[in-house]
Design a protein around this motif. Structure first.
Motif, PDB file in Angstrom:
ATOM      1  N   VAL A  17     -68.744  14.851  39.255  1.00  0.00           N
ATOM      2  CA  VAL A  17     -69.402  13.876  38.419  1.00  0.00           C
ATOM      3  C   VAL A  17     -69.301  12.650  39.217  1.00  0.00           C
ATOM      4  CG1 VAL A  17     -68.995  12.578  36.371  1.00  0.00           C
ATOM      5  CG2 VAL A  17     -68.942  15.236  36.435  1.00  0.00           C
ATOM      6  N   GLN A  18     -68.331  12.181  39.704  1.00  0.00           N
ATOM      7  CA  GLN A  18     -68.014  10.844  40.402  1.00  0.00           C
ATOM      8  C   GLN A  18     -68.933  10.610  41.623  1.00  0.00           C
ATOM      9  OE1 GLN A  18     -63.814  11.006  41.261  1.00  0.00           O
ATOM     10  NE2 GLN A  18     -63.492   9.593  39.397  1.00  0.00           N
ATOM     11  N   ALA A  19     -69.090  11.800  42.525  1.00  0.00           N
ATOM     12  CA  ALA A  19     -70.051  11.786  43.432  1.00  0.00           C
ATOM     13  C   ALA A  19     -71.728  11.679  43.031  1.00  0.00           C
ATOM     14  CB  ALA A  19     -69.936  12.948  44.459  1.00  0.00           C
ATOM     15  N   SER A  20     -71.851  12.242  41.790  1.00  0.00           N
ATOM     16  CA  SER A  20     -73.075  12.313  41.427  1.00  0.00           C
ATOM     17  C   SER A  20     -73.332  10.850  40.836  1.00  0.00           C
ATOM     18  CB  SER A  20     -73.406  13.326  40.426  1.00  0.00           C
ATOM     19  OG  SER A  20     -72.639  13.112  39.428  1.00  0.00           O
ATOM     20  N   PHE A  21     -72.407  10.264  40.214  1.00  0.00           N
ATOM     21  CA  PHE A  21     -72.573   8.812  39.722  1.00  0.00           C
ATOM     22  C   PHE A  21     -72.958   7.677  40.694  1.00  0.00           C
ATOM     23  CE2 PHE A  21     -70.512   9.199  35.367  1.00  0.00           C
ATOM     24  CZ  PHE A  21     -71.641  10.026  34.606  1.00  0.00           C
ATOM     25  N   ILE A  22     -72.438   7.946  41.908  1.00  0.00           N
ATOM     26  CA  ILE A  22     -72.685   7.305  42.988  1.00  0.00           C
ATOM     27  C   ILE A  22     -74.213   7.138  43.469  1.00  0.00           C
ATOM     28  CG2 ILE A  22     -72.324   6.724  45.494  1.00  0.00           C
ATOM     29  CD1 ILE A  22     -69.534   7.420  45.271  1.00  0.00           C
ATOM     30  N   GLY A  23     -74.613   8.278  43.242  1.00  0.00           N
ATOM     31  CA  GLY A  23     -76.116   8.432  43.673  1.00  0.00           C
ATOM     32  C   GLY A  23     -76.768   7.984  42.485  1.00  0.00           C
ATOM     33  N   VAL A  24     -76.617   8.272  41.171  1.00  0.00           N
ATOM     34  CA  VAL A  24     -77.087   7.769  39.847  1.00  0.00           C
ATOM     35  C   VAL A  24     -76.982   6.376  39.953  1.00  0.00           C
ATOM     36  CG1 VAL A  24     -77.054   7.522  37.613  1.00  0.00           C
ATOM     37  CG2 VAL A  24     -76.614   9.730  38.605  1.00  0.00           C
ATOM     38  N   GLY A  25     -75.938   5.543  40.345  1.00  0.00           N
ATOM     39  CA  GLY A  25     -75.858   4.078  40.661  1.00  0.00           C
ATOM     40  C   GLY A  25     -76.690   3.435  41.484  1.00  0.00           C
ATOM     41  N   ALA A  26     -77.136   4.124  42.413  1.00  0.00           N
ATOM     42  CA  ALA A  26     -77.659   3.810  43.747  1.00  0.00           C
ATOM     43  C   ALA A  26     -79.290   3.959  43.235  1.00  0.00           C
ATOM     44  CB  ALA A  26     -77.789   4.571  44.795  1.00  0.00           C
ATOM     45  N   MET A  27     -79.624   4.924  42.392  1.00  0.00           N
ATOM     46  CA  MET A  27     -80.985   5.078  41.845  1.00  0.00           C
ATOM     47  C   MET A  27     -81.532   4.198  40.799  1.00  0.00           C
ATOM     48  SD  MET A  27     -81.669   9.232  41.918  1.00  0.00           S
ATOM     49  CE  MET A  27     -80.087  10.022  41.547  1.00  0.00           C
ATOM     50  N   VAL A  28     -80.543   4.239  39.742  1.00  0.00           N
ATOM     51  CA  VAL A  28     -80.829   3.552  38.457  1.00  0.00           C
ATOM     52  C   VAL A  28     -80.160   1.857  38.707  1.00  0.00           C
ATOM     53  CG1 VAL A  28     -80.744   3.532  36.125  1.00  0.00           C
ATOM     54  CG2 VAL A  28     -80.479   5.381  37.238  1.00  0.00           C
ATOM     55  N   GLY A  29     -80.956   1.222  39.586  1.00  0.00           N
ATOM     56  CA  GLY A  29     -80.426   0.010  39.788  1.00  0.00           C
ATOM     57  C   GLY A  29     -81.682  -1.186  39.088  1.00  0.00           C
ATOM     58  N   ALA A  30     -81.906  -1.761  39.933  1.00  0.00           N
ATOM     59  CA  ALA A  30     -83.195  -2.841  39.409  1.00  0.00           C
ATOM     60  C   ALA A  30     -84.424  -2.142  39.216  1.00  0.00           C
ATOM     61  CB  ALA A  30     -83.072  -4.178  40.184  1.00  0.00           C
ATOM     62  N   GLY A  31     -84.445  -0.829  39.992  1.00  0.00           N
ATOM     63  CA  GLY A  31     -85.877  -0.439  40.108  1.00  0.00           C
ATOM     64  C   GLY A  31     -86.539  -0.204  38.645  1.00  0.00           C
ATOM     65  N   ILE A  32     -85.819   0.444  37.916  1.00  0.00           N
ATOM     66  CA  ILE A  32     -86.380   0.616  36.465  1.00  0.00           C
ATOM     67  C   ILE A  32     -87.225  -0.411  35.852  1.00  0.00           C
ATOM     68  CG2 ILE A  32     -84.332   0.569  35.209  1.00  0.00           C
ATOM     69  CD1 ILE A  32     -87.102   3.160  34.506  1.00  0.00           C
ATOM     70  N   PHE A  33     -86.532  -1.753  35.948  1.00  0.00           N
ATOM     71  CA  PHE A  33     -87.056  -2.773  35.562  1.00  0.00           C
ATOM     72  C   PHE A  33     -88.397  -3.380  36.221  1.00  0.00           C
ATOM     73  CE2 PHE A  33     -82.667  -2.806  34.251  1.00  0.00           C
ATOM     74  CZ  PHE A  33     -82.385  -3.160  33.113  1.00  0.00           C
ATOM     75  N   ALA A  34     -88.255  -2.906  37.279  1.00  0.00           N
ATOM     76  CA  ALA A  34     -89.579  -3.662  38.131  1.00  0.00           C
ATOM     77  C   ALA A  34     -90.643  -2.592  38.277  1.00  0.00           C
ATOM     78  CB  ALA A  34     -89.136  -4.068  39.591  1.00  0.00           C
ATOM     79  N   PHE A 208     -80.510   8.713  45.922  1.00  0.00           N
ATOM     80  CA  PHE A 208     -79.771   9.929  45.694  1.00  0.00           C
ATOM     81  C   PHE A 208     -79.172  10.400  47.268  1.00  0.00           C
ATOM     82  CE2 PHE A 208     -83.423  12.190  47.149  1.00  0.00           C
ATOM     83  CZ  PHE A 208     -82.923  13.166  47.945  1.00  0.00           C
ATOM     84  N   GLY A 209     -79.910  10.004  48.146  1.00  0.00           N
ATOM     85  CA  GLY A 209     -79.183  10.143  49.684  1.00  0.00           C
ATOM     86  C   GLY A 209     -77.917   9.788  49.876  1.00  0.00           C
ATOM     87  N   VAL A 210     -77.564   8.607  49.120  1.00  0.00           N
ATOM     88  CA  VAL A 210     -76.052   8.189  49.580  1.00  0.00           C
ATOM     89  C   VAL A 210     -75.015   9.118  49.035  1.00  0.00           C
ATOM     90  CG1 VAL A 210     -75.488   7.248  47.256  1.00  0.00           C
ATOM     91  CG2 VAL A 210     -74.501   6.101  49.046  1.00  0.00           C
ATOM     92  N   ILE A 211     -75.362  10.192  48.154  1.00  0.00           N
ATOM     93  CA  ILE A 211     -74.384  11.177  47.875  1.00  0.00           C
ATOM     94  C   ILE A 211     -73.865  12.078  48.995  1.00  0.00           C
ATOM     95  CG2 ILE A 211     -73.851  13.142  46.484  1.00  0.00           C
ATOM     96  CD1 ILE A 211     -76.103  11.915  44.420  1.00  0.00           C
ATOM     97  N   THR A 212     -74.649  12.240  50.213  1.00  0.00           N
ATOM     98  CA  THR A 212     -74.622  12.639  51.327  1.00  0.00           C
ATOM     99  C   THR A 212     -73.330  12.482  51.976  1.00  0.00           C
ATOM    100  OG1 THR A 212     -75.875  11.687  52.807  1.00  0.00           O
ATOM    101  CG2 THR A 212     -76.955  13.555  51.465  1.00  0.00           C
ATOM    102  N   PHE A 213     -72.696  11.041  51.741  1.00  0.00           N
ATOM    103  CA  PHE A 213     -71.702  10.619  52.455  1.00  0.00           C
ATOM    104  C   PHE A 213     -70.553  10.640  51.795  1.00  0.00           C
ATOM    105  CE2 PHE A 213     -75.462   8.175  53.896  1.00  0.00           C
ATOM    106  CZ  PHE A 213     -75.344   8.212  55.341  1.00  0.00           C
ATOM    107  N   THR A 214     -70.480  11.359  50.434  1.00  0.00           N
ATOM    108  CA  THR A 214     -69.370  11.771  49.982  1.00  0.00           C
ATOM    109  C   THR A 214     -68.502  12.956  50.386  1.00  0.00           C
ATOM    110  OG1 THR A 214     -70.298  12.971  48.207  1.00  0.00           O
ATOM    111  CG2 THR A 214     -70.390  10.626  47.828  1.00  0.00           C
ATOM    112  N   GLY A 215     -69.106  13.588  51.283  1.00  0.00           N
ATOM    113  CA  GLY A 215     -68.632  14.855  51.594  1.00  0.00           C
ATOM    114  C   GLY A 215     -67.023  14.690  52.244  1.00  0.00           C
ATOM    115  N   LYS A 216     -66.728  13.673  52.779  1.00  0.00           N
ATOM    116  CA  LYS A 216     -65.395  13.230  53.365  1.00  0.00           C
ATOM    117  C   LYS A 216     -64.461  13.169  52.063  1.00  0.00           C
ATOM    118  CE  LYS A 216     -66.214   8.372  53.495  1.00  0.00           C
ATOM    119  NZ  LYS A 216     -65.407   7.933  52.521  1.00  0.00           N
TER     120      LYS A 216
END
Length: 437
Positions: A17-34, A208-216
């Motif tokens: 869940v924490q790893a997925s939330f890092i991706g969600v946080g990167a996706m659901v940024g300012a983009g939804i507003f613009a 969502f690509g940032v999730i790939t860096f949570t492997g470590k």
């Protein structure tokens, strides 16, 4: 491993869940507003359908990343996957520099958005305060990343929970009071327009690509990383579709286009009044803060990995004071410089364009390893065609209309190529000198 390394090596305690939330946080940024206004200008009230299609395309790319991550879990994330297909040559080096530079650009853009929202609350939209608050956010998130990935995960989870809670309330309230006639399919534009809008809405999923860096940081990345990717994409798709249904079920498409970034606040007013506006400002502050945090997160592990395999200078494998990764500090400095020097609004689509190219490169490299990962070649081909097709549509529409973004894209590509060529030559000379008696 030295004693210093043992002290800074984080325990692998991040959850799915924490790893997925890092991706969600990167996706659901300012983009939804613009994005709602821009997408509404093309697809009208069918934007929800555009988000759904974009989510499916992102899911194809997520399938590729999940297979790669399960087979080659690494702190290098998608860049390590790239090297599995292309080796540690110029292609991997150029893409690595490109990803690093773009990370700083995206962090600067989102931090600037945060500064704008924050200054409207505390300083009456003063431009000077907007810059100061943006820099403060970068410094705070940099310190958070220095503390460690566990702190990043906890804070990101809190941020995402707040954002998701508010957007869920917004969606439920607006959908419960919507006007179904505004979403009547008879009023939708043609298929061509809807497909064209997918090139815009797809950008809301690129984080969502940032999730790939949570492997470590995962205890069992081979099992947990794919789950984190799929969960993040499912959450983001559900939120985007629900929010767009709520907005376009409350306002006409012309009103959404006219209100632009404040469309969510305007859609909330009929039922929530001024409270809706306040909620949207809070959401914007939290979502942009989370996006900056997610943008900085990969810097330490990624650059250390790249330094160890020779793609980046060895200094990037070091830590300042035994805590702060050089790659993180350099990215933070670059981000702050961009905030103060560049007109980021004029190149707002740059990060999206580069991300599409990087995703495509990773998928092409996957063609060389798909037998090892067990991925379906047909799905990979569909994913590549969909991603490249999105870039082509974007280039023919957005880049043509935004010459500054097109120029910035060329400059960024040239800078990545130059960095790779210069570093590889310096490294080669160093090896030659070392071998010379």
């Amino acid at each position: 491993m030295t004693d210093a390394d043992r002290k800074v090596t984080p325990k692998k305690s991040m959850t799915v869940v924490q790893a997925s939330f890092i991706g969600v946080g990167a996706m659901v940024g300012a983009g939804i507003f613009a994005l709602l206004g821009a997408a509404g200008a093309v697809a009208g009230s069918a934007v929800w359908l555009s988000f759904l299609i974009a989510g499916l395309i992102a899911g194809l790319q997520g399938y590729s990343f999940a297979k790669l991550g399960a087979t080659y879990p690494s702190a290098g994330g998608m860049l390590a996957y790239l090297a599995k297909g292309f080796g540690e040559g110029h292609v991997t080096g150029i893409v690595s520099w490109l990803f690093y530079m773009t990370g700083a650009i995206i962090a600067a853009m989102v931090a600037t958005s945060f500064g704008g929202y924050a200054s409207s609350v505390v300083a009456g939209n003063d431009p000077g305060w907007a810059v100061v608050l943006a820099i403060v956010l970068v410094l705070v998130m940099t310190l958070l990343n220095i503390v460690g990935s566990n702190a990043v995960a906890r804070v990101q989870s809190l941020i995402v929970k707040v954002v998701l809670a508010i957007l869920t309330v917004f969606a439920v309230v607006t959908i419960a009071n919507w006007n179904p006639a505004l979403l009547d399919p008879a009023g939708y534009p043609g298929v061509r327009e809807i497909i064209s809008s997918v090139a815009l809405t797809f950008f809301a999923f690129l984080g969502f690509g940032v999730i790939t860096f949570t492997g470590k940081d995962l205890r069992d990345p081979r099992r947990q990383l794919p789950r984190a990717i799929y969960l993040a994409l499912a959450i983001a798709t559900a939120i985007y579709v629900a929010v767009s249904l709520g907005v376009f079920g409350t306002l006409t498409a012309d009103q959404v286009v006219e209100y632009g970034a404040t469309a969510l606040a305007e859609a909330a007013k009929p039922t929530l009044g001024e409270t809706g506006y306040v909620l949207m400002v809070i959401t914007a502050l939290f979502s942009t803060a989370g996006a900056v945090n997610a943008s900085l997160y990969p810097a330490t592990g990624m650059t250390r990995h790249l330094a160890e395999v020779g793609q980046f200078p060895g200094v990037f494998a070091h830590r300042i004071g035994g805590r702060a990764g050089v790659g993180l500090v350099v990215m933070a400095v670059l981000t702050i410089v961009m905030i103060t020097v560049l007109d980021l609004n004029s190149i707002a689509s740059l990060g999206s364009a580069v991300a599409l190219l990087i995703f495509s490169a990773v998928t092409v490299s996957h063609f060389r390893t798909y037998r090892e990962t067990g991925a379906s070649l047909i799905v990979l081909i569909i994913a590549l065609v969909a991603t490249l097709g999105t870039f082509v549509v974007f280039a023919l529409t957005t880049l043509v209309a935004e010459p500054k973004t097109a120029i910035a894209l060329v400059v960024t590509l040239a800078a990545a190529i130059l960095c790779d060529l210069v570093w590889k030559r310096v490294r080669s000379r160093g090896k030659t000198d070392a071998e010379t008696p």
